[in-house]
Design a protein around this motif. Structure first.
Motif, PDB file in Angstrom:
ATOM      1  N   THR A   1       0.863  -1.192   0.000  1.00  0.00           N
ATOM      2  CA  THR A   1       0.000   0.000   0.000  1.00  0.00           C
ATOM      3  C   THR A   1       0.892   1.231   0.000  1.00  0.00           C
ATOM      4  OG1 THR A   1      -0.126  -0.115   2.412  1.00  0.00           O
ATOM      5  CG2 THR A   1      -1.955  -1.079   1.144  1.00  0.00           C
ATOM      6  N   ILE A   2       0.480   2.230  -0.747  1.00  0.00           N
ATOM      7  CA  ILE A   2       1.213   3.496  -0.819  1.00  0.00           C
ATOM      8  C   ILE A   2       0.215   4.618  -0.624  1.00  0.00           C
ATOM      9  CG2 ILE A   2       2.628   5.000  -2.266  1.00  0.00           C
ATOM     10  CD1 ILE A   2       3.653   2.501  -3.667  1.00  0.00           C
ATOM     11  N   ALA A   3       0.424   5.435   0.410  1.00  0.00           N
ATOM     12  CA  ALA A   3      -0.501   6.506   0.760  1.00  0.00           C
ATOM     13  C   ALA A   3       0.056   7.842   0.330  1.00  0.00           C
ATOM     14  CB  ALA A   3      -0.754   6.493   2.262  1.00  0.00           C
ATOM     15  N   GLY A   4      -0.861   8.802   0.100  1.00  0.00           N
ATOM     16  CA  GLY A   4      -0.473  10.145  -0.269  1.00  0.00           C
ATOM     17  C   GLY A   4      -1.633  11.086  -0.141  1.00  0.00           C
ATOM     18  N   SER A   5      -1.502  12.255  -0.735  1.00  0.00           N
ATOM     19  CA  SER A   5      -2.537  13.281  -0.666  1.00  0.00           C
ATOM     20  C   SER A   5      -3.416  13.226  -1.907  1.00  0.00           C
ATOM     21  CB  SER A   5      -1.905  14.667  -0.536  1.00  0.00           C
ATOM     22  OG  SER A   5      -2.882  15.676  -0.616  1.00  0.00           O
ATOM     23  N   SER A   6      -4.720  13.353  -1.698  1.00  0.00           N
ATOM     24  CA  SER A   6      -5.667  13.343  -2.820  1.00  0.00           C
ATOM     25  C   SER A   6      -5.643  14.636  -3.596  1.00  0.00           C
ATOM     26  CB  SER A   6      -7.078  13.077  -2.294  1.00  0.00           C
ATOM     27  OG  SER A   6      -7.468  14.100  -1.377  1.00  0.00           O
ATOM     28  N   THR A   7      -5.032  15.696  -3.020  1.00  0.00           N
ATOM     29  CA  THR A   7      -5.023  16.994  -3.703  1.00  0.00           C
ATOM     30  C   THR A   7      -3.823  17.174  -4.622  1.00  0.00           C
ATOM     31  OG1 THR A   7      -3.870  17.999  -1.835  1.00  0.00           O
ATOM     32  CG2 THR A   7      -6.290  18.057  -1.811  1.00  0.00           C
ATOM     33  N   ALA A   8      -2.838  16.275  -4.517  1.00  0.00           N
ATOM     34  CA  ALA A   8      -1.641  16.392  -5.360  1.00  0.00           C
ATOM     35  C   ALA A   8      -1.933  15.871  -6.761  1.00  0.00           C
ATOM     36  CB  ALA A   8      -0.479  15.634  -4.738  1.00  0.00           C
ATOM     37  N   LEU A   9      -1.213  16.428  -7.741  1.00  0.00           N
ATOM     38  CA  LEU A   9      -1.363  15.953  -9.103  1.00  0.00           C
ATOM     39  C   LEU A   9      -0.810  14.536  -9.227  1.00  0.00           C
ATOM     40  CD1 LEU A   9      -0.281  19.131 -11.107  1.00  0.00           C
ATOM     41  CD2 LEU A   9      -2.617  18.273 -10.761  1.00  0.00           C
ATOM     42  N   PRO A  10      -1.454  13.668 -10.050  1.00  0.00           N
ATOM     43  CA  PRO A  10      -0.968  12.285 -10.191  1.00  0.00           C
ATOM     44  C   PRO A  10       0.476  12.254 -10.680  1.00  0.00           C
ATOM     45  CG  PRO A  10      -3.156  12.545 -11.131  1.00  0.00           C
ATOM     46  CD  PRO A  10      -2.686  13.920 -10.805  1.00  0.00           C
ATOM     47  N   GLY A  11       1.293  11.405 -10.033  1.00  0.00           N
ATOM     48  CA  GLY A  11       2.667  11.216 -10.430  1.00  0.00           C
ATOM     49  C   GLY A  11       3.644  12.235  -9.915  1.00  0.00           C
TER      50      GLY A  11
ATOM     51  N   LEU B   1      -1.950   3.704  -4.388  1.00  0.00           N
ATOM     52  CA  LEU B   1      -1.699   2.452  -5.094  1.00  0.00           C
ATOM     53  C   LEU B   1      -1.758   1.317  -4.086  1.00  0.00           C
ATOM     54  CD1 LEU B   1       1.043   1.857  -7.745  1.00  0.00           C
ATOM     55  CD2 LEU B   1       1.004   0.378  -5.760  1.00  0.00           C
ATOM     56  N   ALA B   2      -2.232   0.143  -4.518  1.00  0.00           N
ATOM     57  CA  ALA B   2      -2.275  -1.027  -3.646  1.00  0.00           C
ATOM     58  C   ALA B   2      -2.195  -2.282  -4.482  1.00  0.00           C
ATOM     59  CB  ALA B   2      -3.551  -1.019  -2.809  1.00  0.00           C
ATOM     60  N   TRP B   3      -1.739  -3.354  -3.827  1.00  0.00           N
ATOM     61  CA  TRP B   3      -1.650  -4.663  -4.494  1.00  0.00           C
ATOM     62  C   TRP B   3      -1.518  -5.732  -3.436  1.00  0.00           C
ATOM     63  CZ3 TRP B   3       2.275  -8.294  -4.208  1.00  0.00           C
ATOM     64  CH2 TRP B   3       2.147  -9.415  -5.082  1.00  0.00           C
ATOM     65  N   ALA B   4      -2.058  -6.917  -3.708  1.00  0.00           N
ATOM     66  CA  ALA B   4      -1.911  -8.078  -2.836  1.00  0.00           C
ATOM     67  C   ALA B   4      -1.664  -9.291  -3.708  1.00  0.00           C
ATOM     68  CB  ALA B   4      -3.143  -8.270  -1.957  1.00  0.00           C
ATOM     69  N   GLY B   5      -0.716 -10.150  -3.280  1.00  0.00           N
ATOM     70  CA  GLY B   5      -0.419 -11.329  -4.053  1.00  0.00           C
ATOM     71  C   GLY B   5       0.745 -12.087  -3.488  1.00  0.00           C
ATOM     72  N   PRO B   6       1.207 -13.096  -4.227  1.00  0.00           N
ATOM     73  CA  PRO B   6       2.302 -13.938  -3.723  1.00  0.00           C
ATOM     74  C   PRO B   6       3.601 -13.162  -3.581  1.00  0.00           C
ATOM     75  CG  PRO B   6       1.833 -14.442  -6.017  1.00  0.00           C
ATOM     76  CD  PRO B   6       0.742 -13.518  -5.566  1.00  0.00           C
ATOM     77  N   ALA B   7       4.326 -13.498  -2.520  1.00  0.00           N
ATOM     78  CA  ALA B   7       5.621 -12.858  -2.291  1.00  0.00           C
ATOM     79  C   ALA B   7       6.656 -13.437  -3.271  1.00  0.00           C
ATOM     80  CB  ALA B   7       6.056 -13.096  -0.847  1.00  0.00           C
ATOM     81  N   PRO B   8       7.677 -12.676  -3.632  1.00  0.00           N
ATOM     82  CA  PRO B   8       7.959 -11.319  -3.153  1.00  0.00           C
ATOM     83  C   PRO B   8       7.269 -10.268  -4.006  1.00  0.00           C
ATOM     84  CG  PRO B   8       9.763 -12.058  -4.504  1.00  0.00           C
ATOM     85  CD  PRO B   8       8.779 -13.203  -4.459  1.00  0.00           C
ATOM     86  N   ALA B   9       6.917  -9.144  -3.412  1.00  0.00           N
ATOM     87  CA  ALA B   9       6.318  -8.037  -4.141  1.00  0.00           C
ATOM     88  C   ALA B   9       7.393  -7.231  -4.845  1.00  0.00           C
ATOM     89  CB  ALA B   9       5.529  -7.157  -3.187  1.00  0.00           C
TER      90      ALA B   9
ATOM     91  N   THR C   1      11.637   6.792  -1.628  1.00  0.00           N
ATOM     92  CA  THR C   1      12.654   7.613  -2.318  1.00  0.00           C
ATOM     93  C   THR C   1      12.365   7.769  -3.803  1.00  0.00           C
ATOM     94  OG1 THR C   1      14.020   5.643  -2.684  1.00  0.00           O
ATOM     95  CG2 THR C   1      14.429   6.919  -0.678  1.00  0.00           C
ATOM     96  N   HIS C   2      11.457   6.936  -4.353  1.00  0.00           N
ATOM     97  CA  HIS C   2      11.133   6.994  -5.778  1.00  0.00           C
ATOM     98  C   HIS C   2       9.621   6.906  -5.957  1.00  0.00           C
ATOM     99  CE1 HIS C   2      15.278   5.473  -5.632  1.00  0.00           C
ATOM    100  NE2 HIS C   2      15.452   6.055  -6.820  1.00  0.00           N
ATOM    101  N   THR C   3       9.137   7.504  -6.995  1.00  0.00           N
ATOM    102  CA  THR C   3       7.719   7.396  -7.319  1.00  0.00           C
ATOM    103  C   THR C   3       7.447   6.011  -7.896  1.00  0.00           C
ATOM    104  OG1 THR C   3       7.609   9.753  -7.801  1.00  0.00           O
ATOM    105  CG2 THR C   3       5.826   8.378  -8.653  1.00  0.00           C
ATOM    106  N   ILE C   4       6.427   5.365  -7.386  1.00  0.00           N
ATOM    107  CA  ILE C   4       6.068   4.026  -7.833  1.00  0.00           C
ATOM    108  C   ILE C   4       4.862   4.117  -8.756  1.00  0.00           C
ATOM    109  CG2 ILE C   4       5.197   1.783  -7.093  1.00  0.00           C
ATOM    110  CD1 ILE C   4       6.846   2.027  -4.588  1.00  0.00           C
ATOM    111  N   GLY C   5       4.988   3.480  -9.903  1.00  0.00           N
ATOM    112  CA  GLY C   5       3.888   3.475 -10.865  1.00  0.00           C
ATOM    113  C   GLY C   5       3.006   2.258 -10.753  1.00  0.00           C
ATOM    114  N   ALA C   6       3.574   1.127 -10.328  1.00  0.00           N
ATOM    115  CA  ALA C   6       2.797  -0.097 -10.189  1.00  0.00           C
ATOM    116  C   ALA C   6       3.537  -1.046  -9.284  1.00  0.00           C
ATOM    117  CB  ALA C   6       2.551  -0.739 -11.549  1.00  0.00           C
ATOM    118  N   ALA C   7       2.765  -1.907  -8.598  1.00  0.00           N
ATOM    119  CA  ALA C   7       3.320  -2.977  -7.796  1.00  0.00           C
ATOM    120  C   ALA C   7       2.620  -4.258  -8.181  1.00  0.00           C
ATOM    121  CB  ALA C   7       3.144  -2.692  -6.298  1.00  0.00           C
TER     122      ALA C   7
END
Length: 829
Positions: free
Chosen positions: A720-730, A768-776, A803-809
């Protein structure tokens, strides 16, 4: 049986009847006809390689002054001159011969330079009134020294003109350009050869008259066709070189290329001799229509005058291009047989000649031409030297010469007195009398001395040639070497030994229907593995290795691409690019964007893949408004695009997964950090038109951001990756957390779930969120690997500043050698 004919009545009008035997008359007439066809029309002379009509065309154009440095003239003018003076057999036969002499795809060294439409292997040329012609540089080699008594001349058909019986031919035209013709009871068919190779063989024969066929074939290994291609099997060529008769197979030059990102094709750049692209295209279309040839998706003729021949044969996915090419060779004119029949006239008699005999006839002819030319040149120089000697005598005795001329009554007396006084010949005396006085100066005396010395040297050199057979042969060899240097070109036809393997059977044209995995990456790339081995392994991270969907299928099967609008679009697995075997885990950067396979609306995205297995559990879908649906796998067989869920207004599919088992969990993760999981058994399968059922209870403005299926028996991760809903995507990095999937308890369908991450200051939703087999694993928006924080023991703990913007997990395609980590591919929007 006899026939009575009435002769013209004599002057005394007495009737006279002549009895003629019909069988004898027919035999005589037929033999005369056959003789005329054989000697005057169909067969070439072995010395210059020309038929009478070709020889007459070149001679007439030479007499008309149509040299390469002059302008073109209408072909009809040439045809008219040839027909009126030398060849009274109709204009069509003359024009056809003229056209062939100008066609670069018929002649290895064209003898006529044509301007206009001179046809193609498929099409006839334009009419003679539209085309223009002049002699090509190669033709000047045929007619050079024609005015130096090198060959005999004979009267034309009406006795008013003369024509050469044979051309001097400074190169072996019969072998270089080949020929074909049908006479009465015999025919000739000779293949073209490379000028450089033929000249080398001729020079070797001049040097070693006892040379064997094997020695000559070291220089001439086989024909060199104007259209290139390949010759398969050289035994037939050797038979022809030995006996004058043989056959060989010609093949088109082809290459298997990647025509489009999704398909391979066969590109044809050279065709067999006398085979045109239109003929090949027509035959392929006929075979495809009659279903005698499989695996061809499209055929394009991209031939033009700049790039030359280019036939592009697109191969259907699932077919082996090399196997299809073998079928094309077998069923179409892309492979043809050429039958060699070396029949030519030698000393006026038709003979079948081998390579050595043809070279020997030409060499003997060329030696005779050079000998006669040398005699002619020596005679002309001797005559000139005789006159120069007379002029020199006159200059040395100029006063006496003038006195003799002045004291003579007329020119005849002056000539006689000059002959008597200075012991001159009649020719010398006449030349002195015809010479202007301005030439009888001291300066002209020096010029005459130099000319005398030059003439003497040339006469001596020519005498040496004529008196020494070895020197004569050396001159012939040297001239041939000069011709090869000036006009020789590289070999165009590739010579190949006959293949010793059987042709690929038609059953093996298609790719085998082996098990495989269809893969969809987080950046929207599609691919398939070369087998169905599980994706496993650890190692170096590579680009595009985070997967959204993995579906077990077969190479010739189908998968369904599910979109956010609830559509399912069929895709042929064989169309997907193949990744290397999983034993050496690759990167998915070799995949193709999903946009190459499906057409999407501007606000539509691909959310997953389905296997379309009618016997499987079917698809499971989750929407942004919390609806869940299991789709009965009863898909229409006659449609490639259909809906699998009826969405409410404003809703969209956020996840689609092919259920492997009903024991797996269906998992929802909402934007307010709530995770709900429950067994797939709690969801009843529904038909395609159904709108699904409640899957998760959402609070306020929360929405589902991820939906999928997880095997509870395997170790798993929740990202799970949390942030602000008011910020522009990315634009924000956010706080990330990796949790153990087992920390999240299962609850009932349509409940609210449990908290997956505690928000910190400035955070109000999950990005962003994701659930599945390890490792992520995680990647940037362009597929570049991004590190995730270490696993956190608490399921509802706060995240760690990334430290980096994540686009997908997601799950990882097995790591290993693949694309470099800095390779970037635009994401699928």
């Amino acid at each position: 049986m006899a026939r009575r004919t009435t002769a013209p009545p004599p002057e005394d009008f007495e009737e006279r009847i002549v009895d003629i035997d019909v069988s004898s008359e027919m035999r005589t007439s037929y033999l005369e006809y056959a003789y005329s066809v054989i000697y005057q029309r169909a067969l070439p002379d072995a010395r210059d390689g020309l038929k009478p009509v070709q020889r007459r065309i070149l001679y007439s154009m030479s007499e008309m002054g149509l040299r390469p440095d002059r302008g073109h003239v209408k072909s009809s003018r040439v045809v008219g001159d040839v027909m009126g003076k030398l060849h009274p057999h109709g204009d069509s036969a003359i024009y056809d011969a003229l056209v062939r002499l100008a066609q670069p795809f018929s002649m290895r060294l064209p003898l006529v330079d044509g301007h206009g439409n001179f046809g193609s292997p498929d099409d006839s040329p334009a009419a003679m009134r539209y085309t223009e012609a002049r002699l090509a540089p190669g033709a000047m080699l045929m007619v050079e020294s024609l005015d130096e008594d090198t060959v005999d001349f004979k009267p034309n058909y009406d006795g008013q003109e003369t024509e050469p019986t044979v051309m001097p031919s400074a190169f072996p035209n019969l072998l270089v350009n080949g020929t074909s013709g049908i006479a009465v009871g015999m025919a000739t068919n000779m293949a073209p050869h490379n000028l450089t190779e033929v000249v080398a063989a001729a020079r070797h024969l001049i040097k070693k008259p006892e040379a064997t066929l094997d020695e000559l074939m070291k220089y001439v290994p086989g024909p060199d066709l104007p259209t290139g291609g390949s010759i398969i099997g050289l035994q037939g060529v050797r038979d022809a070189y030995e006996s004058g008769r043989g056959t060989f197979r010609m093949r088109a030059t082809c290459a298997v290329e990647q025509i489009t990102p999704r398909r391979k094709g066969i590109v044809v750049t050279e065709l067999p001799y006398n085979v045109g692209p239109e003929r090949v295209v027509a035959k392929i279309k006929e075979l495809v229509t009659s279903k005698k040839l499989q695996g061809i998706a499209d055929l394009k003729d991209l031939t033009d005058r700049h790039k030359g021949l280019r036939l592009v044969i697109e191969i259907k996915n699932g077919f082996i291009p090399e196997a299809v090419l073998e079928e094309l060779y077998r069923l179409t004119p892309m492979e043809e047989t050429f039958g060699i029949n070396n029949v030519a006239l030698v000393d006026g008699q038709p003979r079948t000649l081998g390579l050595r005999e043809m070279l020997q006839v030409y060499v003997d002819h060329r030696i005779e031409v050079v000998r006669r030319r040398s005699e002619f040149r020596r005679r002309k120089r001797q005559e000139r030297l005789h006159l120069v000697d007379g002029l020199i005598i006159a200059l040395l005795n100029i006063d006496e010469v003038i006195q003799v001329i002045r004291s003579s009554d007329d020119s005849a007396q002056a000539r006689t007195r000059l002959m008597d006084v200075f012991e001159l010949s009649e020719i010398q005396a006449a030349y002195i009398l015809d010479t202007p006085l301005r030439r009888l100066t001291k300066y002209d005396k020096l010029e005459l001395d130099r000319e005398k010395q030059t003439l003497s040297d040339e006469i001596a050199a020519l005498t040496e040639i004529l008196s020494s057979p070895a020197r004569l042969r050396q001159v012939v060899s040297g001239e041939l070497a000069d011709v090869a240097k000036r006009y020789g070109t590289p070999r165009r036809t590739v010579l190949l030994e006959a293949p010793g393997v059987a042709r690929t059977p038609i059953q093996s044209l298609q790719v085998a229907d082996d098990p495989c995995l269809a893969l969809l990456s987080s950046t929207g790339l599609l691919a398939r593995t070369s087998d169905a081995s599980p994706l496993a392994g650890e190692g170096e991270r590579t680009a595009h290795d985070v997967l959204v969907s993995v579906v077990r299928t077969s190479v010739r099967g189908e998968v369904g691409v599910v979109t956010s609008h609830g559509r399912l679009i069929r895709v042929q697995v064989v169309d997907l690019p193949t990744l290397p075997p999983s034993a050496n885990p690759p990167s998915l950067s070799g995949g193709h964007p999903v946009s190459e396979y499906v057409s999407l609306e501007p606000d539509e995205k691909v959310v997953g893949l389905g296997a379309l297995d009618p016997d499987g559990p079917g698809l499971a879908l989750g929407t942004a408004q919390g609806v869940v649906k299991r789709v009965v796998p009863d898909y229409p067989a006659n449609r490639d695009d259909f809906e699998v869920i009826t969405l409410k207004e404003g809703d969209r599919v956020v996840g689609a997964v092919e259920l492997v088992s009903e024991d797996h969990d269906l998992v929802f993760i909402s934007s307010d950090a709530q995770l709900l999981r429950y067994s797939a058994e709690l969801v009843r399968p529904q038909g395609r038109p159904a709108g699904g059922m409640a899957g998760i209870r959402l609070d306020g403005d929360a929405r589902v951001i991820w939906f999928g299926a997880v095997d509870p028996e395997r170790p798993g991760h929740v990202v799970t990756i949390a942030g602000s809903s008011t910020a522009l995507p990315g634009t924000q990095v956010g706080g990330g957390k990796v949790s153990d999937y087992a920390e999240f308890p299962a609850k009932g369908r349509a409940t609210g779930g449990v908290r997956a991450q505690r928000f910190l200051k400035g955070e109000d939703e999950l990005l962003l969120a994701w659930a599945g087999p390890a490792p992520a694993k995680a990647v940037s928006t362009v597929g570049k690997p991004v590190p995730l924080p270490e696993e956190l023991g608490r399921r509802d703990g706060s995240g760690v500043r990334l430290t980096h913007t994540i686009g997908a997990a997601g799950g990882a395609l097995a790591a290993g050698p693949g694309a470099p980590a800095d390779e970037e591919t635009p994401p699928e929007e």
